[in-house]
Design a protein around this motif. Structure first.
Motif, PDB file in Angstrom:
ATOM      1  N   HIS A 205      -2.900   0.506  11.845  1.00  0.00           N
ATOM      2  CA  HIS A 205      -4.092   1.345  11.687  1.00  0.00           C
ATOM      3  C   HIS A 205      -5.228   0.436  11.235  1.00  0.00           C
ATOM      4  O   HIS A 205      -5.195  -0.072  10.104  1.00  0.00           O
TER       5      HIS A 205
ATOM      6  N   ARG B 239      -3.557  -1.486   8.205  1.00  0.00           N
ATOM      7  CA  ARG B 239      -2.383  -0.923   7.518  1.00  0.00           C
ATOM      8  C   ARG B 239      -1.252  -0.855   8.534  1.00  0.00           C
ATOM      9  O   ARG B 239      -1.430  -0.355   9.646  1.00  0.00           O
TER      10      ARG B 239
ATOM     11  N   LEU C 210      -8.433  -0.158   9.627  1.00  0.00           N
ATOM     12  CA  LEU C 210      -9.146   0.654   8.636  1.00  0.00           C
ATOM     13  C   LEU C 210     -10.650   0.426   8.701  1.00  0.00           C
ATOM     14  O   LEU C 210     -11.112  -0.689   8.954  1.00  0.00           O
ATOM     15  N   ASP C 211     -11.393   1.504   8.435  1.00  0.00           N
ATOM     16  CA  ASP C 211     -12.842   1.381   8.327  1.00  0.00           C
ATOM     17  C   ASP C 211     -13.358   2.348   7.270  1.00  0.00           C
ATOM     18  O   ASP C 211     -12.605   3.151   6.727  1.00  0.00           O
TER      19      ASP C 211
ATOM     20  N   ASP D 289       0.877  -1.170   0.000  1.00  0.00           N
ATOM     21  CA  ASP D 289       0.000   0.000   0.000  1.00  0.00           C
ATOM     22  C   ASP D 289       0.914   1.219   0.000  1.00  0.00           C
ATOM     23  O   ASP D 289       1.305   1.716   1.056  1.00  0.00           O
TER      24      ASP D 289
ATOM     25  N   GLU E 167     -11.803   4.181   3.654  1.00  0.00           N
ATOM     26  CA  GLU E 167     -10.396   3.768   3.668  1.00  0.00           C
ATOM     27  C   GLU E 167     -10.280   2.239   3.594  1.00  0.00           C
ATOM     28  O   GLU E 167      -9.456   1.694   2.861  1.00  0.00           O
ATOM     29  N   ARG E 168     -11.148   1.533   4.334  1.00  0.00           N
ATOM     30  CA  ARG E 168     -11.149   0.073   4.278  1.00  0.00           C
ATOM     31  C   ARG E 168     -11.594  -0.414   2.908  1.00  0.00           C
ATOM     32  O   ARG E 168     -11.037  -1.354   2.352  1.00  0.00           O
TER      33      ARG E 168
ATOM     34  N   ARG F  54     -11.314   1.028  -0.017  1.00  0.00           N
ATOM     35  CA  ARG F  54     -10.245   1.203  -1.000  1.00  0.00           C
ATOM     36  C   ARG F  54      -9.192   0.115  -0.836  1.00  0.00           C
ATOM     37  O   ARG F  54      -8.764  -0.517  -1.791  1.00  0.00           O
ATOM     38  N   ALA F  55      -8.802  -0.148   0.405  1.00  0.00           N
ATOM     39  CA  ALA F  55      -7.801  -1.180   0.685  1.00  0.00           C
ATOM     40  C   ALA F  55      -8.337  -2.565   0.305  1.00  0.00           C
ATOM     41  O   ALA F  55      -7.613  -3.374  -0.274  1.00  0.00           O
TER      42      ALA F  55
END
Length: 152
Positions: free
Chosen positions: A112, A148, A114-115, A67, A118-119, A121-122
């Motif tokens: 980190h 992350r 993620l939620d 990432d 942001e989550r 996208r990841a």
């Protein structure tokens, strides 16, 4: 069912399964430390954490996804109805987390969880890189946490 089996948390593997997992993890950790960090077509790192209850050092091989230049994404799938122990350990003691990439020394990281967007996208990045993870997620009753890991 014995009293010992009943005392186990639901979704917790039995003694033989745990023994097999520990052996497989130790073998993968040796491979990563020798510079060979792939399994089933995925890159693998060693996640160093501290046990959330025991306080003992833990080393877990985990698939990772790039990432950006230095950050790594990991997914807490665990194959069951609950998050894997390494995720609980990581969240309980984030300041003690480190990763080992193949053939390299440990590097301290900041996790980190993620939620939201942001989550998402990841997750798209991960699912594109490894569609089997998305298929695996589709069979679960819970949303897999995505974390992350950024070097400190």
């Amino acid at each position: 069912m014995t009293a010992k089996q009943q005392a186990r948390r639901p979704g917790t593997p039995g003694a033989f399964s745990r023994w097999m997992q520990h052996r497989a993890n130790a073998r993968m950790n040796r491979k990563v430390r020798r510079g060979r960090g792939t399994f089933m077509g995925m890159d693998v790192l060693i996640l160093n954490t501290v046990g959330s209850r025991s306080g003992q050092r833990r080393e877990t091989p985990v698939a990772w996804f790039a990432d950006g230049a230095d950050d790594r994404l990991i997914v807490a799938s665990g194959g069951g109805s609950r998050n894997p122990d390494w995720f609980d350990n990581l969240m309980a003691h984030p300041e003690q987390a480190a990763i080992e990439l193949p053939g390299r020394d440990p590097v301290p990281v900041t996790p980190h969880h993620l939620d939201g967007a942001e989550r998402e996208r990841a997750w798209r990045l991960i699912a594109t890189a490894q569609p089997r993870i998305a298929k695996y997620q589709g069979k679960s009753d819970r949303e897999y946490p995505v974390v992350r890991l950024s070097p400190r």
